[in-house]
Design an enzyme around this catalytic site. Structure first.
Site, PDB file in Angstrom:
ATOM      1  N   LYS A  35       0.954  -1.254  -0.052  1.00  0.00           N
ATOM      2  CA  LYS A  35       0.126   0.138   0.172  1.00  0.00           C
ATOM      3  C   LYS A  35       0.880   1.193  -0.031  1.00  0.00           C
ATOM      4  O   LYS A  35       2.060   1.144   0.229  1.00  0.00           O
ATOM      5  CB  LYS A  35      -0.919  -0.008   1.230  1.00  0.00           C
ATOM      6  CG  LYS A  35      -0.128   0.076   2.558  1.00  0.00           C
ATOM      7  CD  LYS A  35      -1.272  -0.386   3.764  1.00  0.00           C
ATOM      8  CE  LYS A  35      -0.264  -0.483   4.828  1.00  0.00           C
ATOM      9  NZ  LYS A  35      -0.996  -0.907   6.068  1.00  0.00           N
ATOM     10  N   ARG A 131     -10.156   0.117  15.425  1.00  0.00           N
ATOM     11  CA  ARG A 131     -10.071   0.761  14.282  1.00  0.00           C
ATOM     12  C   ARG A 131     -10.867   0.338  13.251  1.00  0.00           C
ATOM     13  O   ARG A 131     -11.701   1.067  12.720  1.00  0.00           O
ATOM     14  CB  ARG A 131      -8.587   0.992  13.927  1.00  0.00           C
ATOM     15  CG  ARG A 131      -8.281   2.083  12.689  1.00  0.00           C
ATOM     16  CD  ARG A 131      -6.949   2.029  12.329  1.00  0.00           C
ATOM     17  NE  ARG A 131      -6.478   0.739  11.670  1.00  0.00           N
ATOM     18  CZ  ARG A 131      -5.166   0.666  11.156  1.00  0.00           C
ATOM     19  NH1 ARG A 131      -4.201   1.717  11.303  1.00  0.00           N
ATOM     20  NH2 ARG A 131      -4.878  -0.582  10.565  1.00  0.00           N
ATOM     21  N   TYR A 256      18.424  28.720   7.440  1.00  0.00           N
ATOM     22  CA  TYR A 256      17.265  29.475   8.006  1.00  0.00           C
ATOM     23  C   TYR A 256      17.058  29.605   9.342  1.00  0.00           C
ATOM     24  O   TYR A 256      17.175  28.681  10.349  1.00  0.00           O
ATOM     25  CB  TYR A 256      16.067  29.028   7.531  1.00  0.00           C
ATOM     26  CG  TYR A 256      15.619  29.147   5.932  1.00  0.00           C
ATOM     27  CD1 TYR A 256      15.459  30.367   5.439  1.00  0.00           C
ATOM     28  CD2 TYR A 256      15.766  27.780   4.904  1.00  0.00           C
ATOM     29  CE1 TYR A 256      15.303  30.614   4.147  1.00  0.00           C
ATOM     30  CE2 TYR A 256      15.450  28.144   3.630  1.00  0.00           C
ATOM     31  CZ  TYR A 256      15.429  29.312   3.275  1.00  0.00           C
ATOM     32  OH  TYR A 256      15.124  29.649   1.751  1.00  0.00           O
ATOM     33  N   MET A 304      13.950  23.536   1.505  1.00  0.00           N
ATOM     34  CA  MET A 304      13.453  22.816   0.450  1.00  0.00           C
ATOM     35  C   MET A 304      14.301  21.690  -0.390  1.00  0.00           C
ATOM     36  O   MET A 304      13.954  20.630  -0.760  1.00  0.00           O
ATOM     37  CB  MET A 304      12.207  23.534  -0.564  1.00  0.00           C
ATOM     38  CG  MET A 304      11.498  22.741  -1.527  1.00  0.00           C
ATOM     39  SD  MET A 304      10.831  24.036  -2.627  1.00  0.00           S
ATOM     40  CE  MET A 304       9.632  25.034  -1.319  1.00  0.00           C
TER      41      MET A 304
HETATM   42  C1  LIG Z   1      -0.044  -2.028   6.616  1.00  0.00           C
HETATM   43  C2  LIG Z   1      -0.833  -3.165   7.211  1.00  0.00           C
HETATM   44  C3  LIG Z   1      -0.085  -4.358   7.556  1.00  0.00           C
HETATM   45  C4  LIG Z   1       1.741  -4.335   7.389  1.00  0.00           C
HETATM   46  O1  LIG Z   1       1.903  -3.760   8.366  1.00  0.00           O
HETATM   47  P1  LIG Z   1       3.649  -3.498   8.747  1.00  0.00           P
HETATM   48  O2  LIG Z   1       3.508  -2.885  10.017  1.00  0.00           O
HETATM   49  O3  LIG Z   1       4.146  -2.521   7.564  1.00  0.00           O
HETATM   50  O4  LIG Z   1       4.154  -4.972   8.479  1.00  0.00           O
HETATM   51  C5  LIG Z   1      -0.620  -5.520   7.842  1.00  0.00           C
HETATM   52  N1  LIG Z   1      -2.118  -5.651   7.822  1.00  0.00           N
HETATM   53  C6  LIG Z   1      -2.722  -4.733   7.928  1.00  0.00           C
HETATM   54  C7  LIG Z   1      -4.254  -4.559   8.189  1.00  0.00           C
HETATM   55  C8  LIG Z   1      -2.223  -3.415   7.452  1.00  0.00           C
HETATM   56  O5  LIG Z   1      -3.216  -2.175   7.417  1.00  0.00           O
END
Ligand SMILES: *Cc1c(COP(=O)(O)O)cnc(C)c1O
Length: 360
Positions: A35, A131, A256, A304
């Site tokens: 993701k 969640r 800065y 930047m």
């Molecule tokens: C993002 C996610 C993972 C992976 O988590 P990591 O800590 O990056 O290994 C696994 N399961 C769910 C439901 C997630 O949202």
């Protein structure tokens, strides 16, 4: 000559990290989480490398899954948050995606949908993260409704997510495991719980499917040394180079807001990377960087497009020298601590401006 700032992606390291996960959980199937643009590496690049190594992939949204399918990825892909509206179920059907069912609304959308073929469903249980997921009490009836629905395949997977698996002394993970085991004990279903810290540190949570993300990119999710996590190899090394050098006298300031003041006569190297390239603006004075492979420290605020580094103790530093911001020999998590964040955020926020250069 091109600007030397780049994120080098080492696919050998990615391969190695998958093997680490496989060895830790030899009896589990592996869902590689890609993701958020593959945690900033480039979703298509890492998905193409992971497809032959993993049993499935996972993303957060259908848009992310579409990008992978359009790039020719055929592996199963789980939508970790399920669908956000009923119309997405038809697309999930067309693209043969796996969907999370985590609440009553999503279940009703599924039950009422008109699909070509049943979807592979992952039923999410809330064991304490609070969640997503149905409550432990709702799990059995929701599971039964999935079995009864012609829109769900016959064997939904049951899964949960840990809130504190990176805290090895926390009682929350054993507590979540206990609740999950209670829920699953009388349901004949495959199970999944482990994110990266779960894979690395909680073998009793490996179950039938592990779901690593962060660790595949070679980074330790733990704030302290950990043998298995420290055997991972960073997939991303963020590099740039020195483009200017100057001597400043004791008492002079740099950058800065003049937030860094020389305590001695000092040599300052300017490096062409800044917050516009994914280097965190909140990185404090003293944040480590590698110049010619040696540790030096950030001196002054991140701009930047540039940072300034105290190289007084690396006297042969020259214009053109390579600078490593994180990756090989400098863990992203260590840099993140100096910027009041975690390596997950630094990696994920890598902007398109920074070219990804694939090695291996
Ligand atoms: C993002 C996610 C993972 C992976 O988590 P990591 O800590 O990056 O290994 C696994 N399961 C769910 C439901 C997630 O949202």
């Amino acid at each position: 000559m091109a600007r030397p700032t780049q994120a080098r992606l080492n696919l050998h390291a990615l391969h190695h990290n998958v093997q680490v996960a496989r060895k830790l959980a030899p009896d589990s199937r592996l869902m590689a989480v890609v993701k958020a643009n593959g945690y900033g590496h480039g979703a298509v690049t890492v998905a193409q490398a992971l497809e032959p190594l993993a049993d499935a992939l996972a993303v957060a949204s259908i848009e992310e899954a579409v990008e992978l399918r359009e790039a020719g990825i055929n592996a199963p892909i789980l939508l970790l948050e399920g669908v956000f509206e009923p119309a997405e179920l038809a697309l999930a059907d067309a693209l043969k995606l796996w969907v999370t069912i985590d609440n009553e609304q999503q279940l009703q959308w599924l039950e009422r949908a008109r699909l070509e073929a049943p979807l592979n469903c992952w039923l999410k249980v809330d064991t304490g993260m609070h969640r997503l997921g149905v409550s432990p009490q709702q799990t059995r009836p929701v599971h039964q409704r999935l079995l009864d629905s012609t829109n769900s395949t016959a064997h939904p997977v049951i899964y949960t997510h840990f809130a504190s698996a990176d805290e090895l002394d926390s009682p929350q993970t054993p507590d979540q495991i206990r609740r999950f085991d209670d829920v699953c004990s009388t349901l004949p279903a495959l199970r999944s719980a482990a994110n990266s810290p779960g894979v690395l540190a909680w073998p009793q949570a490996h179950y039938d499917w592990i779901r690593p993300g962060y660790m595949l990119y070679g980074n330790s999710p733990f704030p302290c040394p950990h043998a298995a996590a420290d055997s991972l190899r960073p997939t991303m090394t963020l590099v740039s180079a020195v483009i200017s050098l100057r001597d400043v006298r004791a008492g002079e300031t740099v950058g800065y807001g003049a937030t860094w003041q020389a305590q001695r006569d000092s040599r300052i190297a300017t490096v062409t990377i800044g917050y516009g390239d994914g280097y965190p603006r909140l990185a404090a004075n003293g944040t480590p960087v590698l110049v010619r492979g040696q540790r030096a420290t950030l001196a002054g605020r991140v701009s930047m497009d540039m940072i300034t580094v105290d190289v007084t103790d690396i006297p042969d530093t020259a214009i053109g020298d390579e600078v490593i911001l994180w990756g090989d020999n400098l863990p992203i998590g260590e840099v993140a601590r100096h910027a009041q964040t975690i390596g997950y955020e630094l990696s994920t926020r890598m902007p398109p401006r920074t070219p990804r250069i694939v090695i291996g």
